[in-house]
Design an enzyme around this catalytic site. Structure first.
Site, PDB file in Angstrom:
ATOM      1  N   HIS A 134      -3.762  -5.354   2.000  1.00 30.10           N
ATOM      2  CA  HIS A 134      -3.579  -5.466   3.445  1.00 30.10           C
ATOM      3  C   HIS A 134      -4.236  -6.771   3.882  1.00 30.10           C
ATOM      4  CE1 HIS A 134      -2.163  -1.364   3.907  1.00 30.10           C
ATOM      5  NE2 HIS A 134      -3.206  -0.908   3.252  1.00 30.10           N
ATOM      6  N   ARG A 165     -12.853   6.106  -3.091  1.00 33.40           N
ATOM      7  CA  ARG A 165     -11.630   5.406  -2.753  1.00 33.40           C
ATOM      8  C   ARG A 165     -11.702   3.987  -3.303  1.00 33.40           C
ATOM      9  NH1 ARG A 165      -8.512   7.574   1.257  1.00 33.40           N
ATOM     10  NH2 ARG A 165      -7.626   5.531   1.763  1.00 33.40           N
ATOM     11  N   CYS A 205       0.825  -1.203   0.000  1.00 37.24           N
ATOM     12  CA  CYS A 205       0.000   0.000   0.000  1.00 37.24           C
ATOM     13  C   CYS A 205       0.869   1.266   0.000  1.00 37.24           C
ATOM     14  CB  CYS A 205      -0.989  -0.012   1.163  1.00 37.24           C
ATOM     15  SG  CYS A 205      -2.372   1.152   0.891  1.00 37.24           S
TER      16      CYS A 205
END
Length: 274
Positions: free
Chosen positions: A220, A136, A98
């Site tokens: 993640h 997002r 990320c």
């Protein structure tokens, strides 16, 4: 090849780049080495510390907020860039997740419009979303491993372990949460093809990036606990490079809980794209 194997793992900026439990990736790498009798040392490389070439077999860099990413850039270029760029060009394994993935590139444009030079480890750029991006990139992410990489993963397990290759997933699963949109440049391959979720950007068909033994991912979750085959791939690449043995194999582990978690994510989230 010696009777006993050793690996050194280096955690870059653990105090600044450690969101979403990404340190779990290092725990997985260390444990999977220990379970196989591989002596694994984990060391931190923080702000103000100088890196030296040839001292590690695998780098890991996790995610961070924008201000944390900016904070480490000057330190990296002054104290660590030459060593890490030389190591990765020589095939040392590197995993960025990320924010760590974004930071690995040439530049990244922050949400406030500030463009910051990246670490230049891999030829990618990241930009804050423009008016065409309304949301997002957040949610569960499922992606398919390329055939060539899948064959490499299969080659890591001893042929005497009948049937092991048949249960190795051809997918990666994780959870993404990023506004930055990452674009791959020349010489960089995607890590995997997106099946569900977004990946590199809101319009991308691919997740993550690979250059030599450098890997970036938006997953993640943490990435490696639910993808034990990918953890083994990183370990195997590091060992094969260190001992100059392309035929080196790893004894497989049972991975019952890990694979159950992986297959559950694929079954629940892997049927839609975007």
């Amino acid at each position: 090849m010696p009777d006993s194997l050793t690996l050194t793992l280096t955690h870059l900026y653990p105090d600044h780049l450690n969101l979403y439990g990404d340190t779990g990736n290092l725990i997985v790498l260390r444990r999977r080495c220990q379970w196989r009798g591989i002596d694994c040392t984990v060391k931190s490389l923080s702000m103000g510390e100088v890196s030296r070439p040839g001292e590690t077999d695998l780098y890991f860099m996790g995610g961070g907020q924008d201000n944390d990413q900016v904070a480490v850039v000057e330190d990296f270029h002054q104290l660590k860039a030459d060593t890490i760029q030389a190591d990765t060009e020589a095939g040392v394994v590197f995993l960025g997740v990320c924010g760590g993935y974004q930071l690995m590139g040439n530049t990244f444009l922050m949400g406030n419009g500030q463009e910051t030079p990246g670490l230049g480890i891999i030829n990618v750029t990241t930009k804050a979303p423009g008016t065409e991006v309304k949301q997002r990139c957040i949610g569960n992410l499922v992606a398919e491993i390329p055939d060539a990489m899948y064959e490499e993963i299969q080659s890591l397990y001893a042929e005497s372990q009948a049937g092991k290759s048949q249960i190795i997933p051809k997918t990666l699963v994780g959870f993404e949460n990023h506004s930055g949109q990452t674009f791959l440049g020349e010489g960089v391959e995607p890590l995997a093809k997106t099946v569900a979720g977004f990946g590199n950007n809101a319009a991308a068909e691919y997740e993550g990036a690979r250059y030599k033994n450098v890997f970036g991912s938006y997953m993640h979750g943490s990435l490696l606990p639910k993808n034990p085959h990918f953890a083994d791939y990183l370990i195997g690449l590091a060992l094969r490079r260190k001992y100059q043995d392309p035929t080196l194999t790893l004894p497989p582990l049972a991975d019952t809980e890990e694979l159950e978690a992986h297959h559950y994510a694929v079954a629940r989230y892997g049927s839609t794209r975007g």
